[in-house]
Design a protein around this motif. Sequence first.
Motif, PDB file in Angstrom:
ATOM      1  N   GLU A  86      -1.080  14.523  -3.367  1.00 49.02           N
ATOM      2  CA  GLU A  86      -0.451  15.770  -2.944  1.00 49.02           C
ATOM      3  C   GLU A  86      -0.115  16.637  -4.156  1.00 49.02           C
ATOM      4  OE1 GLU A  86      -0.158  16.661   0.188  1.00 49.02           O
ATOM      5  OE2 GLU A  86      -1.092  14.763   0.806  1.00 49.02           O
ATOM      6  N   VAL A  87      -0.124  17.951  -3.955  1.00 55.89           N
ATOM      7  CA  VAL A  87       0.139  18.884  -5.045  1.00 55.89           C
ATOM      8  C   VAL A  87       1.515  18.633  -5.648  1.00 55.89           C
ATOM      9  CG1 VAL A  87       0.474  21.312  -5.650  1.00 55.89           C
ATOM     10  CG2 VAL A  87      -1.415  20.653  -4.163  1.00 55.89           C
ATOM     11  N   ASP A  88       2.528  18.406  -4.806  1.00 55.78           N
ATOM     12  CA  ASP A  88       3.887  18.181  -5.318  1.00 55.78           C
ATOM     13  C   ASP A  88       3.950  16.956  -6.219  1.00 55.78           C
ATOM     14  OD1 ASP A  88       4.778  20.401  -4.005  1.00 55.78           O
ATOM     15  OD2 ASP A  88       5.739  19.326  -2.360  1.00 55.78           O
ATOM     16  N   ASP A  89       3.205  15.915  -5.838  1.00 54.89           N
ATOM     17  CA  ASP A  89       3.182  14.702  -6.657  1.00 54.89           C
ATOM     18  C   ASP A  89       2.542  14.983  -8.008  1.00 54.89           C
ATOM     19  OD1 ASP A  89       4.393  13.078  -4.746  1.00 54.89           O
ATOM     20  OD2 ASP A  89       2.489  12.686  -3.743  1.00 54.89           O
ATOM     21  N   ARG A  90       1.441  15.732  -8.005  1.00 51.36           N
ATOM     22  CA  ARG A  90       0.767  16.061  -9.256  1.00 51.36           C
ATOM     23  C   ARG A  90       1.680  16.903 -10.153  1.00 51.36           C
ATOM     24  NH1 ARG A  90      -5.011  15.850  -9.559  1.00 51.36           N
ATOM     25  NH2 ARG A  90      -5.880  14.752  -7.779  1.00 51.36           N
ATOM     26  N   LEU A  91       2.357  17.875  -9.557  1.00 49.15           N
ATOM     27  CA  LEU A  91       3.256  18.724 -10.339  1.00 49.15           C
ATOM     28  C   LEU A  91       4.388  17.909 -10.938  1.00 49.15           C
ATOM     29  CD1 LEU A  91       3.469  21.898  -8.063  1.00 49.15           C
ATOM     30  CD2 LEU A  91       2.223  21.647 -10.222  1.00 49.15           C
ATOM     31  N   ARG A  92       4.893  16.947 -10.166  1.00 47.89           N
ATOM     32  CA  ARG A  92       5.957  16.090 -10.685  1.00 47.89           C
ATOM     33  C   ARG A  92       5.438  15.293 -11.875  1.00 47.89           C
ATOM     34  NH1 ARG A  92       8.709  10.927  -7.625  1.00 47.89           N
ATOM     35  NH2 ARG A  92      10.247  10.433  -9.222  1.00 47.89           N
ATOM     36  N   GLY A  93       4.215  14.785 -11.752  1.00 44.46           N
ATOM     37  CA  GLY A  93       3.635  14.027 -12.850  1.00 44.46           C
ATOM     38  C   GLY A  93       3.432  14.877 -14.090  1.00 44.46           C
ATOM     39  N   PHE A  94       2.916  16.082 -13.915  1.00 45.68           N
ATOM     40  CA  PHE A  94       2.698  16.960 -15.057  1.00 45.68           C
ATOM     41  C   PHE A  94       4.021  17.295 -15.741  1.00 45.68           C
ATOM     42  CE2 PHE A  94      -1.366  18.336 -12.837  1.00 45.68           C
ATOM     43  CZ  PHE A  94      -2.178  17.589 -13.684  1.00 45.68           C
ATOM     44  N   SER A  95       5.078  17.406 -14.945  1.00 43.48           N
ATOM     45  CA  SER A  95       6.388  17.713 -15.528  1.00 43.48           C
ATOM     46  C   SER A  95       6.897  16.551 -16.390  1.00 43.48           C
ATOM     47  CB  SER A  95       7.410  18.026 -14.429  1.00 43.48           C
ATOM     48  OG  SER A  95       7.764  16.858 -13.697  1.00 43.48           O
ATOM     49  N   GLU A  96       6.371  15.338 -16.132  1.00 46.09           N
ATOM     50  CA  GLU A  96       6.748  14.164 -16.922  1.00 46.09           C
ATOM     51  C   GLU A  96       5.771  13.920 -18.070  1.00 46.09           C
ATOM     52  OE1 GLU A  96       9.418  12.526 -16.792  1.00 46.09           O
ATOM     53  OE2 GLU A  96      10.290  13.126 -14.873  1.00 46.09           O
ATOM     54  N   GLY A  97       4.838  14.853 -18.271  1.00 44.30           N
ATOM     55  CA  GLY A  97       3.925  14.730 -19.397  1.00 44.30           C
ATOM     56  C   GLY A  97       2.614  14.036 -19.100  1.00 44.30           C
ATOM     57  N   VAL A  98       2.270  13.852 -17.814  1.00 41.79           N
ATOM     58  CA  VAL A  98       0.983  13.246 -17.463  1.00 41.79           C
ATOM     59  C   VAL A  98      -0.137  14.225 -17.813  1.00 41.79           C
ATOM     60  CG1 VAL A  98      -0.444  12.416 -15.549  1.00 41.79           C
ATOM     61  CG2 VAL A  98       1.990  11.823 -15.641  1.00 41.79           C
ATOM     62  N   ASP A  99      -1.174  13.727 -18.479  1.00 40.25           N
ATOM     63  CA  ASP A  99      -2.293  14.578 -18.892  1.00 40.25           C
ATOM     64  C   ASP A  99      -3.335  14.744 -17.802  1.00 40.25           C
ATOM     65  OD1 ASP A  99      -2.076  15.066 -22.040  1.00 40.25           O
ATOM     66  OD2 ASP A  99      -1.363  13.046 -21.612  1.00 40.25           O
ATOM     67  N   ASP A 100      -3.557  13.701 -16.994  1.00 41.22           N
ATOM     68  CA  ASP A 100      -4.594  13.773 -15.974  1.00 41.22           C
ATOM     69  C   ASP A 100      -4.338  12.706 -14.929  1.00 41.22           C
ATOM     70  OD1 ASP A 100      -6.833  14.647 -14.657  1.00 41.22           O
ATOM     71  OD2 ASP A 100      -8.242  14.232 -16.290  1.00 41.22           O
ATOM     72  N   TYR A 101      -5.020  12.849 -13.799  1.00 39.36           N
ATOM     73  CA  TYR A 101      -4.906  11.917 -12.690  1.00 39.36           C
ATOM     74  C   TYR A 101      -6.269  11.358 -12.324  1.00 39.36           C
ATOM     75  CZ  TYR A 101      -0.142  13.309 -11.435  1.00 39.36           C
ATOM     76  OH  TYR A 101       1.202  13.524 -11.441  1.00 39.36           O
TER      77      TYR A 101
END
Length: 222
Positions: A86-101
Amino acid sequence: MPSPARVLVIDDDDTIRTAVVTALGAEGFAVHGLPDGADLVDTLRSFVPDLVVLDWMLPGASGIRLAGVIRTSSDTGVVMLTARDEVDDRLRGFSEGVDDYVVKPFAVAELIARVTAVLRRRGRIPSVIEVGDLVVDPEAARITRAGVPLDLTATEFRLLGFLAESRGRTVSKTQILTQVWGYDDYDPNLVEVHLSALRRKMERSGPRLIHTVRGLGYRMSA
């Protein structure tokens, strides 16, 4: 010769962790695996990874929480393995410094390509890729064959760049669609059309480098 890039793999599924560790090791990376984040802080200090492949759903602290821990103590890259798309999950990850999924279930070739891309962006592995007489320089947005620049469209450039990053491995049409167009539900004929045009341009300067693996996909090799 520079030391190989170091990749830490954290996944509680023994089968997935072993497969990923083995595949990345075969690509020349120095790899270490953990079943959870209990020893993460110590491993960041002792192994000093350049990138962490991190499962979202872990026993104890979740992957997204561990991504925050990594980011507070290290500048290492993070590629998240997740069934959450989900988009919200990806955004949460990016906010924690995740580079890619990479979304589960995934092909190992796709994960290797994404790990390589993140490491290349971070300057940990050379950005220039060579396959025979083909030279791909993503930073300069330049691709040459036998020293002659290829006049490619933006889509052809992304397509050839992905195939070059995946050189020696067979990639499926679905993997290509996901990596080049960002989706996997386009008509697969789209891949064939662009590959046909790309091959015509490349083969003006030399023999075929993009090979069809019948029933499986395509492989780039000299």
